[in-house]
Design an enzyme around this catalytic site. Structure first.
Site, PDB file in Angstrom:
ATOM      1  N   ARG A  65      -2.439  47.149  29.819  1.00 51.65           N
ATOM      2  CA  ARG A  65      -1.646  48.335  30.141  1.00 51.65           C
ATOM      3  C   ARG A  65      -0.158  47.975  30.170  1.00 51.65           C
ATOM      4  O   ARG A  65       0.342  47.318  29.276  1.00 51.65           O
ATOM      5  CB  ARG A  65      -2.141  48.981  31.429  1.00 51.65           C
ATOM      6  CG  ARG A  65      -3.519  49.646  31.278  1.00 51.65           C
ATOM      7  CD  ARG A  65      -3.894  50.477  32.474  1.00 51.65           C
ATOM      8  NE  ARG A  65      -5.115  51.243  32.244  1.00 51.65           N
ATOM      9  CZ  ARG A  65      -5.712  51.963  33.176  1.00 51.65           C
ATOM     10  NH1 ARG A  65      -5.208  52.031  34.407  1.00 51.65           N
ATOM     11  NH2 ARG A  65      -6.811  52.634  32.905  1.00 51.65           N
ATOM     12  N   SER A  66       0.565  48.374  31.211  1.00 52.23           N
ATOM     13  CA  SER A  66       2.025  48.182  31.184  1.00 52.23           C
ATOM     14  C   SER A  66       2.469  46.740  31.364  1.00 52.23           C
ATOM     15  O   SER A  66       3.656  46.448  31.187  1.00 52.23           O
ATOM     16  CB  SER A  66       2.697  49.065  32.239  1.00 52.23           C
ATOM     17  OG  SER A  66       2.753  50.400  31.796  1.00 52.23           O
ATOM     18  N   ALA A  67       1.556  45.837  31.696  1.00 56.29           N
ATOM     19  CA  ALA A  67       1.940  44.423  31.675  1.00 56.29           C
ATOM     20  C   ALA A  67       2.348  44.010  30.262  1.00 56.29           C
ATOM     21  O   ALA A  67       3.033  43.001  30.071  1.00 56.29           O
ATOM     22  CB  ALA A  67       0.797  43.549  32.187  1.00 56.29           C
TER      23      ALA A  67
END
Length: 392
Positions: A65-67
């Site tokens: 995801r946003s990592a």
């Protein structure tokens, strides 16, 4: 429970075990490097969140995801490091179509600091449209800003994909996923992908929503009304930012995983995420250092802080990376990295030499400070503090 810890990091194993025993973890991995050397590598549970019997292995990968944003940011900063991208140039100098509807003065650094003013789209894209880099870039270029670019900040949850991806394509002629494979993951020997290759697809486990166990009698904090409103009102900028791809894509769909969305759909192992961050701050065994000290300084120097127009809480950003704060507690005030909504976390801390990677198949509702990841961070902090005290 599988894997090993170096002497002094046994507390991380304890915290990791408790995540399974008390926090409802189903499958996860955590890896920690210190001064370029691996000191923690733990994994447990099943590869798939829905109970498939296949055990989580040392090479199991999961959606970040946003990592993923931390990996994408490294691409732009490396181009700047090489003199190919000027952070203080207008985005339109590289991407002329972006100079529309009041975005003419948007700087490249505004994109990295979430100050570009385009965290949402007036018309959300479907998953198929979002996976088309030209369609996504055109939508962002045509979007009117929600505030004057450079004057405020708000998390660009989905549009970060097309902003960073198009800049890399305009400068290099390569997609951001290809650039990462050739210039970042390859030299660092880090197993992270933006656009999962067919040959690696078998390593990615299935993800899904999970809930933390309810402890009888334990107090439950109630979120503030303003926060609830921001995340539930379909007209709020928060919801519009996260819903820039509608309906929500199936994160287990091979086609989605093969697409290149640098803000949200990277795939990686815990070891790969930790090794990537270790390569930003120093030499790594068998790998290549990516950032010069000056580039590392740019990554972790505060560029945005205060109330976040999208996250609805105070946030802090360097150039492309979240910094230690209320929204995303990291190891120390010197840390920089990025969480993934619902679980994953990667960061580096140059003062302690720590690089950290955690991935999971059980996605939770939180956006930036997952309790399972935070329990592991606290254990790493305790280990580093104890070692520092012993040396003094």
């Amino acid at each position: 429970m599988n894997g090993a810890t170096a002497p002094g990091f046994e507390g991380v194993r304890t915290a990791f075990t408790r995540n399974f025993e008390e926090a409802g973890e189903r499958g996860a991995g955590v890896v920690v490097y210190q001064d370029g050397r691996e000191v923690v590598n733990l994994y447990a549970g099943t590869r798939d969140v829905d109970g498939d019997a296949t055990p989580w292995g040392p090479g199991t990968a999961q959606i970040l995801r946003s990592a993923t944003k931390g990996v994408a940011a490294a691409a732009l900063l490396l181009l700047h490091q090489r003199g190919e991208l000027d952070l203080d140039a207008p985005v339109g100098a590289y991407w002329p179509e972006f100079k529309a509807r009041g975005k003419e003065d948007t700087l490249v650094r505004d994109v990295l600091a979430h100050r570009a003013g385009v965290p949402a789209l007036d018309r959300p894209l479907t998953p198929a449209e979002a996976a088309d880099p030209e369609r996504g870039a055109a939508a962002v270029a045509a979007q009117a800003p929600f505030w004057a670019p450079g004057t405020d900040h708000g998390y660009h949850a989905q549009t970060f994909s097309w902003l960073t991806g198009e800049l890399v394509r305009r400068v290099t002629g390569r997609s951001l996923g290809t650039f990462v494979a050739e210039e970042i993951a390859g030299p660092a020997r880090a197993e992270v992908w933006i656009g999962l290759p067919d040959a690696q697809a078998h390593r990615a486990g299935r993800v899904g929503p999970t809930e933390a166990p309810v402890v009888p009698g334990a107090p439950r904090a109630k979120p503030k009304r303003a926060l609830v409103e921001a995340y539930t009102n379909p007209e709020s900028l928060t919801r519009r930012a996260f819903d820039s791809i509608t309906p929500a894509p199936d994160e287990n769909d091979p086609a989605y995983r093969a697409a290149e969305l640098p803000g949200s759909n990277g795939i990686g192992t815990a070891e790969g995420l930790a090794r990537f961050y270790a390569s930003l701050i120093g030499e790594v065994e068998g790998g290549h250092r990516l950032f010069t000290p000056e580039t590392m300084r740019l990554a972790r120097t505060e560029a945005s802080s205060g109330p976040d127009r999208v996250l609805a809480v105070p946030s802090r950003f360097g150039l492309g990376y979240m910094l230690h704060g209320i929204a995303s507690p990291l190891l120390t005030p010197h840390s920089f990295g990025h969480p993934g909504r619902g679980g994953a976390l990667g960061f580096a801390d140059p003062e302690t030499g720590i690089a950290f990677g955690y991935v999971t198949n059980g996605m939770r509702q939180g956006v930036t400070a997952d309790p399972r990841a935070q329990a592991l961070v606290r254990a790493v902090r305790e280990a580093t503090l104890t070692a520092a005290a012993a040396r003094s």
